[in-house]
Scaffold this active site. Structure first.
Site, PDB file in Angstrom:
ATOM      1  N   SER A 188      25.577  87.949  25.664  1.00  0.00           N
ATOM      2  CA  SER A 188      27.033  87.969  25.831  1.00  0.00           C
ATOM      3  C   SER A 188      27.258  88.572  27.327  1.00  0.00           C
ATOM      4  O   SER A 188      26.744  87.774  28.325  1.00  0.00           O
ATOM      5  CB  SER A 188      27.571  88.892  24.800  1.00  0.00           C
ATOM      6  OG  SER A 188      29.045  88.570  24.741  1.00  0.00           O
ATOM      7  N   ASP A 342      31.550  79.337  19.114  1.00  0.00           N
ATOM      8  CA  ASP A 342      31.348  80.380  20.151  1.00  0.00           C
ATOM      9  C   ASP A 342      32.627  80.033  21.389  1.00  0.00           C
ATOM     10  O   ASP A 342      32.260  78.739  21.788  1.00  0.00           O
ATOM     11  CB  ASP A 342      30.055  80.821  20.372  1.00  0.00           C
ATOM     12  CG  ASP A 342      29.883  82.051  21.412  1.00  0.00           C
ATOM     13  OD1 ASP A 342      31.100  82.582  21.639  1.00  0.00           O
ATOM     14  OD2 ASP A 342      28.833  82.021  21.882  1.00  0.00           O
ATOM     15  N   HIS A 372      29.132  83.740  17.713  1.00  0.00           N
ATOM     16  CA  HIS A 372      28.949  84.734  18.692  1.00  0.00           C
ATOM     17  C   HIS A 372      28.394  85.952  18.161  1.00  0.00           C
ATOM     18  O   HIS A 372      29.018  86.407  17.164  1.00  0.00           O
ATOM     19  CB  HIS A 372      30.299  85.041  19.556  1.00  0.00           C
ATOM     20  CG  HIS A 372      29.987  85.612  20.949  1.00  0.00           C
ATOM     21  ND1 HIS A 372      29.352  85.190  22.012  1.00  0.00           N
ATOM     22  CD2 HIS A 372      30.103  86.941  21.209  1.00  0.00           C
ATOM     23  CE1 HIS A 372      29.056  85.993  22.847  1.00  0.00           C
ATOM     24  NE2 HIS A 372      29.456  87.207  22.503  1.00  0.00           N
TER      25      HIS A 372
END
Ligand SMILES: *[C@@H]1O[C@H](CO)[C@@H](O)[C@H](O)[C@H]1NC(C)=O
Ligand SMILES: *[C@@H]1O[C@H](CO)[C@@H](O)[C@H](O)[C@H]1NC(C)=O
Ligand SMILES: *[C@@H]1O[C@H](CO)[C@@H](O)[C@H](O)[C@H]1NC(C)=O
Length: 398
Positions: A188, A342, A372
């Site tokens: 991320s 995501d 995610h």
């Protein structure tokens, strides 16, 4: 009457906290709903605290999330210690089993939207232990300054300083790491930082040791187009909504909320930076199947004032997708994970395409039922599956 109203309100509240739109093919939905409900509760408390002027939204969330911190305790397989790399705190994981040769080294960068997260979180500590043990690798899991206390480029610079320290011959030797087998990885926002430092280190004449691989787990790679198809399609899915993503991006640059408002409207890139839009043009960079039903519209120009005040979002150190082909061309072997459900899916897909176009060796794992954060959640089947794929790629290529 009073009781009926009370009951009605309770039902509405419970429904509000439990309801999330989930795709049909997601495994173990109840575990995700539970996680998401906790996040929603935490988020609402944080918003309430912010509304009353008690605490910044991100500080409240970080306060709750840090209950999962674990101390740097060694176990039967891995020695864990904490130290500083060039005054940046790091956690180091060294396998206990004897080794006659030098080991692989993996420099890991945690996620959390540049505002949250820590190497000490249970989920990151567990992943680093696993990585060290299963790959027989020395893992360095770095900390860095977080927003709202610190803004770009502090996060980038902390990670860069820490990595540069690690990439010195005598430091690698001290930890028994083979200088030809060092990689960078992150998830991320950590994937964002991993991609950014990997590009910069290539151009740094003082760094002699080259990275062998970079592994980017559902990375955030651009903040110029906040209406790519995955941001429209997945805007409400756990565990990262479009509005939270935009809050994270804007907090990375500045605490006042003007930039966030402009980003929500996707109207924040002024004309003088419109030449950068070619690097994030999903119309030309996304495979056909991800474009279905969406029509490309050039983001309308934003105010020049914004970009002067917060130049970060046009900086390649914050948005690695903005690098030109002559930089990308030199990148090491790359592993990218994207998840179908995501908001950041298309950032990863566009990077895959751009790297492939310049001849970089890329392995792309697209997780059809992924969302995610799925790689680090404790106790989910999808987590084991994704970690296994990730670790076996590293095992083979690092
Ligand atoms: C140590 O490694 C062994 C063998 O892989 C494994 O069975 C055990 O669970 C590991 N211990 C810890 C604490 O992870
Ligand atoms: C994006 O790509 C499309 C074609 O793939 C092109 O028509 C358009 O002009 C491009 N826009 C920008 C801003 O690069
Ligand atoms: C590519 O980017 C680098 C660094 O930002 C710059 O020095 C170089 O001139 C650029 N090359 C092209 C062809 O635009």
């Amino acid at each position: 009457m009073g009781r009926t109203i009370f009951l009605l309100i309770s039902v509405v509240l419970v429904a509000y906290y439990i309801y999330i739109p989930l795709p049909d093919d997601i495994e173990e939905p109840w575990k995700i709903i539970l996680g998401n409900t906790l996040l929603k509760l935490g988020g609402d408390l944080a918003s309430f605290g912010e509304l009353l002027g008690i605490n910044h939204f991100m500080d409240t969330l970080q306060f709750f999330l840090r209950f999962q911190d674990v101390p740097p305790t060694s176990d039967e397989n891995v020695t864990v210690m904490e130290t500083d790399f060039n005054s940046v705190p790091v956690r180091i994981y060294i396998p206990k089993r004897k080794s006659t040769t030098l080991r692989r080294g993996l420099f890991f960068i945690h996620g959390g939207g540049w505002c949250l997260g820590s190497a000490a979180y249970f989920m990151y500590d567990t992943l680093s232990r696993q990585t060290a043990h299963r790959l027989d690798a020395v893992v360095v899991s770095t900390e860095y300054g977080l927003a709202p206390k610190y803004h770009f480029p502090k996060q980038f610079e902390d990670v860069y300083r820490s990595l540069r320290w690690f990439l010195q011959e005598d430091i690698l030797e001290k930890y028994g790491v083979d200088p030809r087998r060092v990689g960078v990885s992150g998830d991320s926002a950590g994937g964002n930082l991993a991609a950014a430092v990997t590009q910069q280190i290539l151009q740094d004449p003082d760094v002699k040791i080259k990275l062998k691989v970079q592994a980017l787990i559902y990375p955030a790679l651009q903040a110029l187009d906040m209406n790519v198809p995955s941001q429209q399609e997945n805007s409400q899915y756990p565990l990262l909504t479009r509005s939270l993503l935009i809050r994270f991006w804007s907090e990375y640059f500045i605490t006042d909320r003007d930039l966030e408002k402009a980003m929500l409207l996707n109207q924040h890139v002024p004309v003088e930076f419109s030449h950068l839009l070619q690097f994030v043009n999903w119309s030309s960079l996304l495979p056909q199947r991800y474009k279905k039903g969406y029509f490309y519209k050039t983001p309308p120009p934003g105010s020049s004032e914004l970009a002067q005040k917060y130049p970060g979002f046009t900086d390649v150190k914050a948005c690695p997708l903005l690098a030109n082909d002559s930089i990308l061309h030199h990148l090491p072997m790359t592993y990218i994970i994207t998840c179908q459900y995501d908001v950041l899916r298309d950032d990863g897909l566009m990077y895959v395409k751009r790297l492939q176009n310049t001849g970089v060796h890329v392995t792309h794992h697209h997780i059809e039922d992924g969302f995610h954060g799925a790689l680090t959640l404790p106790g989910l089947k999808i987590t084991y599956r994704m970690q296994n794929q990730y670790l076996s790629w590293l095992h083979k290529n690092l």
